[in-house]
Write an enzyme that holds these catalytic residues in place. Structure first.
Site, PDB file in Angstrom:
ATOM      1  N   GLU A 183     -34.310  23.350 -19.290  1.00  0.00           N
ATOM      2  CA  GLU A 183     -33.764  23.527 -20.642  1.00  0.00           C
ATOM      3  C   GLU A 183     -33.159  24.914 -20.823  1.00  0.00           C
ATOM      4  O   GLU A 183     -33.744  25.919 -20.410  1.00  0.00           O
ATOM      5  CB  GLU A 183     -34.875  23.321 -21.660  1.00  0.00           C
ATOM      6  CG  GLU A 183     -34.417  22.616 -22.911  1.00  0.00           C
ATOM      7  CD  GLU A 183     -33.981  21.191 -22.636  1.00  0.00           C
ATOM      8  OE1 GLU A 183     -32.749  20.951 -22.615  1.00  0.00           O
ATOM      9  OE2 GLU A 183     -34.846  20.330 -22.439  1.00  0.00           O
TER      10      GLU A 183
ATOM     11  N   ILE B 164     -30.627  26.225 -19.403  1.00  0.00           N
ATOM     12  CA  ILE B 164     -30.186  26.912 -18.184  1.00  0.00           C
ATOM     13  C   ILE B 164     -28.847  26.379 -17.677  1.00  0.00           C
ATOM     14  O   ILE B 164     -28.268  26.945 -16.749  1.00  0.00           O
ATOM     15  CB  ILE B 164     -31.240  26.845 -17.049  1.00  0.00           C
ATOM     16  CG1 ILE B 164     -31.609  25.405 -16.704  1.00  0.00           C
ATOM     17  CG2 ILE B 164     -32.478  27.638 -17.436  1.00  0.00           C
ATOM     18  CD1 ILE B 164     -32.527  25.292 -15.498  1.00  0.00           C
ATOM     19  N   ASP B 165     -28.333  25.321 -18.294  1.00  0.00           N
ATOM     20  CA  ASP B 165     -27.060  24.771 -17.840  1.00  0.00           C
ATOM     21  C   ASP B 165     -25.934  25.786 -17.994  1.00  0.00           C
ATOM     22  O   ASP B 165     -25.053  25.886 -17.137  1.00  0.00           O
ATOM     23  CB  ASP B 165     -26.726  23.463 -18.563  1.00  0.00           C
ATOM     24  CG  ASP B 165     -26.746  23.584 -20.075  1.00  0.00           C
ATOM     25  OD1 ASP B 165     -27.496  24.438 -20.590  1.00  0.00           O
ATOM     26  OD2 ASP B 165     -26.029  22.825 -20.746  1.00  0.00           O
TER      27      ASP B 165
ATOM     28  N   GLY C  37     -29.644  12.360 -34.868  1.00  0.00           N
ATOM     29  CA  GLY C  37     -29.952  13.775 -35.010  1.00  0.00           C
ATOM     30  C   GLY C  37     -31.235  14.215 -34.341  1.00  0.00           C
ATOM     31  O   GLY C  37     -31.767  15.283 -34.643  1.00  0.00           O
ATOM     32  N   SER C  38     -31.748  13.406 -33.424  1.00  0.00           N
ATOM     33  CA  SER C  38     -33.035  13.702 -32.796  1.00  0.00           C
ATOM     34  C   SER C  38     -32.894  14.418 -31.459  1.00  0.00           C
ATOM     35  O   SER C  38     -33.880  14.829 -30.858  1.00  0.00           O
ATOM     36  CB  SER C  38     -33.809  12.404 -32.575  1.00  0.00           C
ATOM     37  OG  SER C  38     -33.086  11.541 -31.696  1.00  0.00           O
TER      38      SER C  38
ATOM     39  N   SER D 283     -29.001  12.126 -27.814  1.00  0.00           N
ATOM     40  CA  SER D 283     -27.602  11.862 -27.458  1.00  0.00           C
ATOM     41  C   SER D 283     -27.058  10.561 -28.021  1.00  0.00           C
ATOM     42  O   SER D 283     -26.389   9.792 -27.326  1.00  0.00           O
ATOM     43  CB  SER D 283     -27.416  11.887 -25.935  1.00  0.00           C
ATOM     44  OG  SER D 283     -27.668  13.169 -25.437  1.00  0.00           O
ATOM     45  N   SER D 284     -27.303  10.312 -29.301  1.00  0.00           N
ATOM     46  CA  SER D 284     -26.719   9.130 -29.932  1.00  0.00           C
ATOM     47  C   SER D 284     -25.198   9.206 -29.923  1.00  0.00           C
ATOM     48  O   SER D 284     -24.519   8.183 -29.761  1.00  0.00           O
ATOM     49  CB  SER D 284     -27.242   8.968 -31.359  1.00  0.00           C
ATOM     50  OG  SER D 284     -26.971  10.123 -32.137  1.00  0.00           O
TER      51      SER D 284
ATOM     52  N   ASP E 245     -24.828  15.308 -21.516  1.00  0.00           N
ATOM     53  CA  ASP E 245     -25.152  14.115 -22.293  1.00  0.00           C
ATOM     54  C   ASP E 245     -24.332  12.912 -21.840  1.00  0.00           C
ATOM     55  O   ASP E 245     -24.870  11.840 -21.557  1.00  0.00           O
ATOM     56  CB  ASP E 245     -24.926  14.367 -23.779  1.00  0.00           C
ATOM     57  CG  ASP E 245     -25.887  15.400 -24.343  1.00  0.00           C
ATOM     58  OD1 ASP E 245     -26.790  15.838 -23.605  1.00  0.00           O
ATOM     59  OD2 ASP E 245     -25.726  15.780 -25.514  1.00  0.00           O
TER      60      ASP E 245
ATOM     61  N   TYR F  76     -28.582  28.859 -30.438  1.00  0.00           N
ATOM     62  CA  TYR F  76     -27.990  28.547 -29.136  1.00  0.00           C
ATOM     63  C   TYR F  76     -26.972  29.625 -28.761  1.00  0.00           C
ATOM     64  O   TYR F  76     -27.012  30.197 -27.667  1.00  0.00           O
ATOM     65  CB  TYR F  76     -27.325  27.170 -29.196  1.00  0.00           C
ATOM     66  CG  TYR F  76     -26.661  26.710 -27.916  1.00  0.00           C
ATOM     67  CD1 TYR F  76     -27.347  25.908 -27.009  1.00  0.00           C
ATOM     68  CD2 TYR F  76     -25.339  27.055 -27.630  1.00  0.00           C
ATOM     69  CE1 TYR F  76     -26.736  25.472 -25.842  1.00  0.00           C
ATOM     70  CE2 TYR F  76     -24.727  26.628 -26.465  1.00  0.00           C
ATOM     71  CZ  TYR F  76     -25.433  25.833 -25.582  1.00  0.00           C
ATOM     72  OH  TYR F  76     -24.820  25.411 -24.426  1.00  0.00           O
TER      73      TYR F  76
END
Length: 383
Positions: free
Chosen positions: A32, A34-35, A120-121, A124-125, A170, A220
């Site tokens: 997480e 680190i991309d 919104g969770s 990746s909807s 995603d 972020y």
């Protein structure tokens, strides 16, 4: 799916759908934040996802309906390059726009969507809707795009049409996912390898904190900037393009270059988290879920204390999991500050886990969490 999309389509459009397709959502198992530092992520597709039914019409319009929303949207091929306010229909509209820009003859379709991914969770909807649309068009019209081309189309929609500067994970995860496998992905080069995930007597529990992720975007960007400061300071002595070019051992030799404690913490998380992805892949290849679970807990602790992106809600979920005998690993997944956590839960304890976690969470947070049990699923499919 516990509803008949074909039946619902007939009710909505007074004709039968000619085709129905499914695309999953995704979770990131480990790796997480680190991309954007040249590191590896380990997402997998889940059994929650998006279904879409389609049929042609004779009036040259694209009609979008959903069983999840009351909004109905109608656009033409002349207006498909324009956003429709801020509704969910911008995702399929943007995909159609990309296909038309690419010279594909697509004109006049009725769509009915249904999804069981909580909005919104952090599962990746949006990517699921994008790829569901792209896969449906590619398959229905036999357009010949390969999977990576569909991923890149969907990413352009997200970046250029929707206006979110997100990465490729995603769209890649929901497209390339395979049943009982995780993807070890370099988001920069898009090189990847599949890793077997034999859950055996365990299932994947997804816990939605129901906490809105309003801080995620600003924090972020802040974390990205902090990592760039760390990189610049390390480059006084060594030459690096990304922090993840170092492992923990090499980082220890040069960490004295970072004078600020907060910046040091951020860099330490990034480098050790990337090492954890390698160790996690090794554990899964060896069928050792216990080690994998310990790495999940270590990842969350690092995200909590060094990277500071978890928050009370996610920490409460993981704290419960760490004291529950039938969970062997848990962590936040996604950007943080809300969204979801994941846990590796022993089969047969799903109801007990949900009951006790719900009470524990409600007492400490003041509102309920939602628990979903998922398998590690495959990518898009025709039904």
């Amino acid at each position: 799916m516990n509803i008949s999309l074909q039946e619902k389509f007939a009710q909505q459009y007074h004709k039968n759908a000619e085709a129905i397709y499914f695309t999953p959502g995704r979770v990131n198992l480990i790796g997480e934040h680190i991309d954007y530092n040249g590191g590896l992520v380990m997402p997998c597709a889940i059994s929650l996802g998006t279904w879409v039914a389609i049929a042609p019409n004779n009036d040259g319009q694209f009609r979008f309906k959903s069983l999840n929303f009351d909004i109905e949207t109608v656009v033409t091929s002349n207006t498909v390059n324009e956003k429709n306010g801020s509704t969910w229909t911008n995702y399929p509209i943007g995909v159609i726009n990309e296909f038309i820009k690419d010279g594909k003859d697509i004109n006049g379709l009725d769509f009915l969507f249904y999804g069981n991914i909580p909005i919104g969770s952090g599962l990746s909807s949006s990517a699921s809707i994008e790829i569901a649309t792209a896969y449906a068009l590619n398959t229905y019209y036999n357009l010949g795009y390969d999977k990576l081309a569909l991923v890149k189309i969907a990413k352009r929609v997200e970046n250029d049409f929707i206006g979110l500067n997100s990465g490729i994970m995603d769209q890649f995860a929901v497209t390339f996912g395979e049943k009982d496998k995780a993807i070890v992905l370099d988001c920069e080069t898009v090189k990847y390898k599949m890793v077997d995930v034999d859950l055996g007597n365990y299932v994947l529990a997804i816990i939605n904190t129901n906490k809105p992720r309003e801080l995620a975007d600003s924090k972020y960007n802040e974390r990205v900037a902090e990592c760039q400061i760390a990189l610049k300071q390390l480059n006084k002595e060594i030459t690096l393009n990304y922090l993840c070019e170092l492992n923990a051992e090499k980082f220890a030799l040069h960490s004295h270059l970072i004078s600020d404690e907060t910046i040091l913490n951020r860099a330490t998380h990034v480098i050790k988290e990337n090492d954890r992805v390698h160790l996690a892949a090794k554990a899964l290849n060896g069928g050792d879920l216990t080690i994998f679970g310990r790495l999940m807990y270590a990842s969350h602790e690092s995200l909590r204390t060094l990277y500071e992106v978890s928050g009370k809600e996610l920490d409460t979920v993981v704290d419960f999991c760490s004291g529950y005998d039938h969970v062997i690993g848990a962590r936040m997944t996604g950007a943080g500050f809300g969204g979801c956590a994941i846990a590796i839960l022993e089969k047969g304890y799903e109801e007990d886990f949900a009951k006790h976690l719900t009470g524990y969470y409600l007492e400490r947070i003041g509102y309920s969490a939602a628990i979903y049990i998922s398998e590690i699923g495959g990518g898009p499919s025709s039904l």
